[in-house]
Each structure stands twice: as structure tokens, then as C-alpha cells.
Design a protein around this motif. Structure first.
Motif, PDB file in Angstrom:
ATOM      1  N   VAL A 105       0.846  -1.195   0.000  1.00 38.11           N
ATOM      2  CA  VAL A 105       0.000   0.000   0.000  1.00 38.11           C
ATOM      3  C   VAL A 105       0.880   1.243   0.000  1.00 38.11           C
ATOM      4  O   VAL A 105       1.795   1.377   0.827  1.00 38.11           O
ATOM      5  CB  VAL A 105      -0.941   0.011   1.214  1.00 38.11           C
ATOM      6  CG1 VAL A 105      -1.718   1.325   1.279  1.00 38.11           C
ATOM      7  CG2 VAL A 105      -1.898  -1.170   1.146  1.00 38.11           C
ATOM      8  N   THR A 155       0.830   5.325   0.436  1.00 40.88           N
ATOM      9  CA  THR A 155       0.009   6.368   1.042  1.00 40.88           C
ATOM     10  C   THR A 155       0.424   7.729   0.523  1.00 40.88           C
ATOM     11  O   THR A 155       1.596   8.108   0.605  1.00 40.88           O
ATOM     12  CB  THR A 155       0.135   6.339   2.571  1.00 40.88           C
ATOM     13  OG1 THR A 155      -0.324   5.073   3.049  1.00 40.88           O
ATOM     14  CG2 THR A 155      -0.695   7.439   3.207  1.00 40.88           C
ATOM     15  N   LEU A 169      -3.736   4.752  -0.932  1.00 48.19           N
ATOM     16  CA  LEU A 169      -4.492   5.391   0.136  1.00 48.19           C
ATOM     17  C   LEU A 169      -4.250   6.889   0.098  1.00 48.19           C
ATOM     18  O   LEU A 169      -3.097   7.338   0.151  1.00 48.19           O
ATOM     19  CB  LEU A 169      -4.045   4.830   1.494  1.00 48.19           C
ATOM     20  CG  LEU A 169      -4.517   5.592   2.741  1.00 48.19           C
ATOM     21  CD1 LEU A 169      -6.036   5.547   2.869  1.00 48.19           C
ATOM     22  CD2 LEU A 169      -3.848   5.057   4.007  1.00 48.19           C
ATOM     23  N   ASP A 227      -4.575   9.931   2.346  1.00 47.01           N
ATOM     24  CA  ASP A 227      -4.667  10.194   3.779  1.00 47.01           C
ATOM     25  C   ASP A 227      -4.670  11.698   4.006  1.00 47.01           C
ATOM     26  O   ASP A 227      -3.700  12.382   3.685  1.00 47.01           O
ATOM     27  CB  ASP A 227      -3.483   9.536   4.499  1.00 47.01           C
ATOM     28  CG  ASP A 227      -3.596   9.610   6.013  1.00 47.01           C
ATOM     29  OD1 ASP A 227      -4.157  10.593   6.529  1.00 47.01           O
ATOM     30  OD2 ASP A 227      -3.117   8.685   6.681  1.00 47.01           O
ATOM     31  N   ALA A 277      -8.548   4.153  -1.539  1.00 47.80           N
ATOM     32  CA  ALA A 277      -8.997   4.294  -0.158  1.00 47.80           C
ATOM     33  C   ALA A 277      -8.803   5.758   0.219  1.00 47.80           C
ATOM     34  O   ALA A 277      -7.751   6.340  -0.069  1.00 47.80           O
ATOM     35  CB  ALA A 277      -8.206   3.385   0.773  1.00 47.80           C
ATOM     36  N   ASP A 314      -9.022   2.272   5.968  1.00 52.37           N
ATOM     37  CA  ASP A 314      -7.710   2.051   5.379  1.00 52.37           C
ATOM     38  C   ASP A 314      -7.848   1.197   4.122  1.00 52.37           C
ATOM     39  O   ASP A 314      -8.953   0.815   3.725  1.00 52.37           O
ATOM     40  CB  ASP A 314      -6.767   1.414   6.397  1.00 52.37           C
ATOM     41  CG  ASP A 314      -7.158  -0.023   6.752  1.00 52.37           C
ATOM     42  OD1 ASP A 314      -8.296  -0.446   6.432  1.00 52.37           O
ATOM     43  OD2 ASP A 314      -6.324  -0.732   7.350  1.00 52.37           O
ATOM     44  N   ALA A 315      -6.722   0.877   3.507  1.00 57.74           N
ATOM     45  CA  ALA A 315      -6.758   0.146   2.237  1.00 57.74           C
ATOM     46  C   ALA A 315      -7.210  -1.297   2.396  1.00 57.74           C
ATOM     47  O   ALA A 315      -7.640  -1.923   1.425  1.00 57.74           O
ATOM     48  CB  ALA A 315      -5.376   0.189   1.568  1.00 57.74           C
TER      49      ALA A 315
END
Length: 626
Positions: A87, A89, A132, A134, A157, A185-186
Motif C-alpha cells: 500500500v 500512502t 491510500l 490520507d 482508499a 484504510d486500504a
């Protein structure tokens, strides 16, 4: 991770991804491949490494009126990527990511990512999300779609954005949100709440599609601080037409096996001066079903304040699961599954045809409403209070001629009063009457019959119609029992009535009489030198039996017992061989000493299809001498 990218030098892998996307017939213009989690505006977006950030790619796309694509090929060695999960971010620091030109942002192009392949009938979501967004470091929304032609966001996400929403839709173009995890979250297992809403839809919007009819389009919308999806119009003349919410999962983890509620409601449709038409939430297709798993307030809340807008004409809520996990198992509670208030007219909830009925359980009410809406065919059971409620926590009793009306102009439609019931082979025979004059209801009336689960209609049996010429008359009908439903003389049938203007009644209920039998002392036994009575040393309890009778059915539900000596217990009524009579018993522990005793039996009106004439509990009080 996709091996094509792990075994090539990064610049070649990026060129390969770019070439593949350019060959796709869906794409019509430039493709910008994000290759870094950097929050700087890196907009060269060439085949070289580390020259294309998400903010840079958005800037490039905003300068091109064609339908561009933003793809991802971030190497796992990037500082923002987690090698064990794959993942990556992106934590932007700028205030917002405004999309002003049409674009496809496709998170499923990131190596290792893949769309969901499970249908709503198969359960949760098995998609692999590797990007993701964020919002910890920004006060903006995650993505704000304002392009005048449709944009698409898929495979991301999106969580922790601190200004209103993860995604905000504002322009009238038919934008699509597909395959995203919004508020988690992912992995779809940990809440990353967006500060207010997962998705915010402004009222000037158009035919947005949240989810879709294929597995890859289903979204997870869970864990947000207030609402999962919030639609609003604020000003006179603002309106929206044709939004579709299809196949999504609200309020659970991605696999559908654990609750992960939004803080308040799943979906809010709130119209102020404007309104909305033809909103579709679910539908007859199995693929359209949304799952509303666990929320602290209403799962679906609809309200229009004021009468200036076009209200919610043509809006349908059909084929959804409310209060179940994605496997159809009851889960979680909410205040109500659906709540409709104000001037929100023109709404249909459920239907008679295949796939139209919603299934709902859990919480206080199934559908809470104080305005005319079309309610039909839904499978409703297992609520703490009423399955259909016009007045919140209390039953709404019938009145003579049905003249009552709320301050909002809602006729509080009388329910059908059933006076005879029998089962003949595969048919149910009923006699009933709806006490509503032609001046107080818009005829014809539609009457629906259900096999009761407690005091709610879980199993739809069939319908009847009352013409104006038949108003207030006793009708005798015979309905075939649908396939898969078993009805016996021990069951209870309840009904609803709706007039031609969609003023809908609550489920019917009937009067009940309670009788308390003379209690009997329970047995005691010796164990050595000790005397045990029902597990209590030296104490004597009493067994109390209650009979319940009605004029039509063998009553169902629960009865609470208490006595003047401080003991209490609850019994469940069960049919007896005596016609129209049910009974049950329970033990009042430690109440068996000699002397006078007063026993009170109180029937729980929300556990069965019976109550007093005013809709309250029925209470019987009897004095005995032991």
C-alpha cells in the motif's frame, strides 16, 4: 505486486504501463502516470522516475479539456509505500484537490491492486486497494469533482480528510465513484474517519452513480465521523436528478463480517430550498442491492424542509438489506432503518414485484415517517419498537372514520381491522374492514397482508383493493399462500392500508385479554441436610401461568410478570389447543411464602401483534393467597 513491474527497471515499467493505458479504447486523451507519493506538485509526468505526483497529474489534467486518465505506478521502494502490504500512502498538504476537467483517476492501475469480484449475493468485498489518500496533513476535502463533464474515481482508499468529506461532488455532470473504500484504510478493516462525510453531494448535481451493477464498481463506505453519504440542497431552485446508489456496503468491514459504522447515518438526503428527483437506492436487480450494516442513527434519512423545491419525486428505495451484514445475518442496531420527514414526498419504499422488497431488522423502528410515502411489500421484523411507525415509540390507534391528520398534512391512515381468519389448504381466508370515509382517504385503498413475526410483517402474502363504493364495508377475501411460506391456524396475519395519495398505515394490531392462573409452588428437594427449591437454598418459588385470548388469532408476544414481593420474570406466549388462546409460564423466584400476594401481568405491545385499544400494553392485576 504485479511481476511485470517488479522485474523491469522502473522507467521501463512506467513506459509499459503508459503504453498499455494509451491502447485502451476507453481512453480518449492523455494519460498521466503517478510515480511517487510526494506531496509536491510534480507535473512533468514523463517516462522518468519520480516526476509525477498526484497533485501534479491533477494539474495537468485540469489544463486539458479532454477526458484524461490518471494512473499509478509507484515503486514499492517509495518512502510512502509499505513493502509488506504494497500500500502506497499519499498524504497531501494542500487545501484541496479540485477536479475542473473530466478525468479518470484509476487506483486499480497500481501494481498489486485488483477490483472486487464478489456480487452482493456472495457477500463482502475482496478487492485489493493499494493507493491510500490520507488527509491527516490537510484541511481540505480529498477529491472535489467540479468538472462539467463526467469524471470517474475508482480503486482508492480515502480517509482522514478534515474538511467535510473524502469526496465532494458539486457539478451537474454524471460523475461516478467506483470500487473505493471511503472512511477506512486500504484493507477495509480499520476506520480512518473523514471529519464529516464519506461522500458529500451538493444539490446542483446530476445523475451521479455511487457504485454500480458490476462487482468492480461496489464501494465500501464505512467509519466516517458523521454520515457515509450526505446529499444536500441549500437554496431555492437547487435540484438534482437521477443519482444512483447501487451495490455498496455501508457500515461494515470490507469482508462484511464485522461492524464498522459511520458515526451517524449511512445516507442522508436533505433538501432545503431545493429538492431531488429520481434518486435510485438499490433496485430490482440482485446486483443493485446495498447493504446497510451498522449505524448509530437512521440507516437512511430523508428530509425536505420547506415546500419551495420539487421534493423527491420518483425516488425509489428497493431491494436493499437494512440491519444485516452482507451475508443476510442480522447485525447491529440503529434508531431506525429508514426515516422520512418534512415535505419529502414522492418516495417509494419497496414494491410487490420480484426484487423490489427491502429486508430490514434491528434498531427501534423499521420505517419512521410522518408524510405520505408509498410503502409496499417490505420484509420487516425484529425491531425493538414498531416496524412501521407514524409516531415514534407508540402505536397509532385507529379513530372513527379516520379524520385525524398531522400538522404536516399527513392523513394518519387507519389500519385494516381483521375480524375472521382461517386456513383452507393453500389459501388464507380473511374478513376485514378499513374504517375510513371517502372524505378522509383517497380511494381506492390498497391493502396488504403479511404473516406476522411478532408485531411486524415479515412474510408478504398478498393484496386487496377497496373501491370508493366499498368504503367502510366488511370484505371477505381468499388469498393464495405464496410459495415458500407456511401458514397455519396458530399463526397471526396482520395488514396495512394505503390510500391513492400514499398515506400509509402502520401494521394492524388487535385487542387482547390476559388472565393469570392461581400460581403453584415449585418443587423442593433435599440434598443431605439442605433443602433446595429451584436452586435457592430454603426458598420456595411460584410458577405463574398466563392465558391470552383474542377474537381472531391465538395471540403471540411476551408478557412481563412481577409481584408484590419484588420478584419478576418474562414468559413467551405459545398457541394452545383452546381456540383463540395462547399461554405461557415463568417462575417468580423466592415468592412462595404463605400469605397474600399481588401479581401483575403486562403484555409487551411491541413483541406481538396485540395491544390495548390505545396501542399500549395490556395489564392484568390479580390477588392471591398462598
Amino acid at each position: 505486486m504485479n511481476r511485470q513491474f517488479s522485474t523491469l527497471p522502473f522507467h521501463l515499467a512506467k513506459m509499459s504501463a503508459l503504453a498499455a493505458l494509451l491502447l485502451s479504447p476507453e481512453l480518449q486523451a492523455a494519460t498521466y502516470v503517478v510515480d511517487t507519493t510526494s506531496t509536491l506538485t510534480l507535473s512533468t509526468c514523463s517516462a522518468a522516475a519520480d516526476d509525477c505526483s498526484l497533485s501534479g497529474a491533477i494539474n495537468r489534467a485540469n489544463n486539458d479539456a479532454a477526458f484524461d486518465t490518471i494512473a499509478f505506478a509507484i515503486p514499492i521502494s517509495d518512502l510512502g509505500c509499505e513493502p509488506t502490504t504494497g500500500v502506497c500512502t499519499i498524504a497531501p498538504s494542500t487545501s484541496q484537490r479540485l477536479i475542473s476537467q473530466p478525468v479518470l483517476i484509476d487506483g486499480f492501475t497500481q501494481p498489486g491492486a485488483s477490483p472486487n469480484t464478489l456480487t452482493p449475493a456472495q457477500g463482502g468485498l475482496n478487492g485489493q486497494i493499494k493507493i491510500l489518500l490520507d488527509g491527516t496533513n490537510t484541511n481540505g476535502v480529498g477529491l472535489q469533482l467540479e468538472s462539467l463533464q463526467a469524471s470517474v474515481v475508482r480503486g482508492l482508499a480515502i480517509g482522514r480528510f478534515n474538511s467535510r468529506a473524502g469526496i465532494q461532488l458539486g457539478s451537474p455532470a454524471p460523475h461516478r465513484i467506483e470500487g473505493c473504500y471511503i472512511g477506512t484504510d486500504a484493507s477495509g478493516t480499520i476506520a480512518l474517519p473523514n471529519s464529516e462525510f464519506g461522500i458529500l453531494v451538493n444539490g446542483r448535481g446530476g445523475a451521479y452513480v455511487i457504485g454500480g451493477l458490476t462487482p468492480d464498481k461496489r464501494n465500501l463506505i464505512s467509519g466516517n465521523q458523521i454520515d457515509g453519504l450526505h446529499f444536500q440542497t441549500s437554496f431555492q431552485g437547487e435540484s438534482s436528478n437521477g443519482m444512483q446508489i447501487l451495490g455498496n456496503v455501508f457500515g461494515s468491514t470490507a469482508d462484511g463480517q464485522a461492524a464498522l459504522p459511520n458515526g451517524n447515518r449511512s445516507i442522508v438526503l436533505a433538501a432545503g430550498g431545493g429538492g431531488a428527483q429520481n434518486i435510485r437506492i438499490g433496485g430490482p436487480e440482485p446486483e443493485a442491492r446495498n447493504s446497510f450494516v451498522s449505524h448509530t442513527d437512521a440507516q437512511l434519512y430523508i428530509e425536505q424542509s420547506g415546500s419551495g423545491g420539487p421534493s423527491f419525486t420518483g425516488t425509489v428505495v428497493q431491494g436493499n438489506l437494512f440491519g444485516f451484514n452482507v451475508f443476510g445475518v442480522p447485525s447491529g442496531d440503529s434508531i431506525s432503518n429508514i426515516a422520512v420527514y418534512g415535505e419529502a414526498r414522492g418516495i417509494t419504499i419497496g414494491g410487490i414485484g420480484p426484487g423490489l422488497a427491502n429486508r430490514m431488522t434491528g434498531g427501534n423502528q423499521g420505517i419512521l415517517y410522518d408524510i405520505p410515502i408509498a410503502i409496499s411489500g417490505n420484509e420487516i421484523w425484529g425491531h425493538n419498537q414498531l416496524g412501521l411507525s407514524m409516531s415514534g415509540a407508540l402505536r397509532f390507534p385507529n379513530d372513527v372514520g379516520d379524520s385525524d391528520m398531522t400538522a404536516t398534512g399527513h392523513r394518519q391512515q387507519n389500519f385494516p381491522e381483521i375480524s375472521a381468519f382461517s386456513v383452507n389448504g393453500s389459501n388464507v381466508n380473511l374478513s376485514y374492514r378499513v374504517d375510513s370515509t371517502i372524505n378522509n382517504s383517497a380511494y381506492p385503498l390498497r391493502v396488504e397482508f403479511y404473516k406476522a413475526d411478532g408485531d411486524e410483517g415479515r412474510f408478504f402474502i398478498g393484496t386487496d383493493t377497496i373501491s370508493a363504493a366499498q368504503a367502510q364495508m366488511l370484505k371477505a377475501i381468499s388469498l393464495p399462500v405464496p410459495s415458500g411460506i407456511v401458514i397455519s391456524a396458530d399463526d397471526v396475519v396482520i395488514a396495512t392500508a394505503s390510500d391513492a395519495d400514499n398515506h400509509s398505515s402502520e401494521f394492524s394490531f388487535g385487542p387482547i385479554a390476559l388472565t393469570i392462573e392461581t400460581p403453584t409452588r415449585t418443587a423442593c428437594s433435599h440434598s443431605g441436610e439442605f433443602l433446595f427449591c429451584d436452586g435457592f437454598e430454603g426458598l420456595r418459588s411460584i410458577d405463574v401461568r398466563v392465558h391470552a385470548s383474542s377474537n381472531v388469532f391465538k395471540p403471540n408476544g411476551n408478557v412481563h410478570l412481577s409481584d408484590s414481593r419484588g420478584a419478576s420474570c418474562t414468559l413467551t406466549l405459545a398457541p394452545t389447543v383452546t381456540p383463540l388462546t395462547s399461554a405461557g409460564s415463568c417462575v417468580l423466584s423466592g415468592s412462595g411464602a404463605p400469605g397474600s400476594i399481588t401479581i401483575t401481568a403486562e403484555q409487551d405491545t411491541f413483541s406481538g401483534a396485540f395491544g390495548s385499544a390505545t396501542g399500549d400494553d395490556v395489564i392484568a392485576i390479580s390477588n392471591f393467597t398462598l
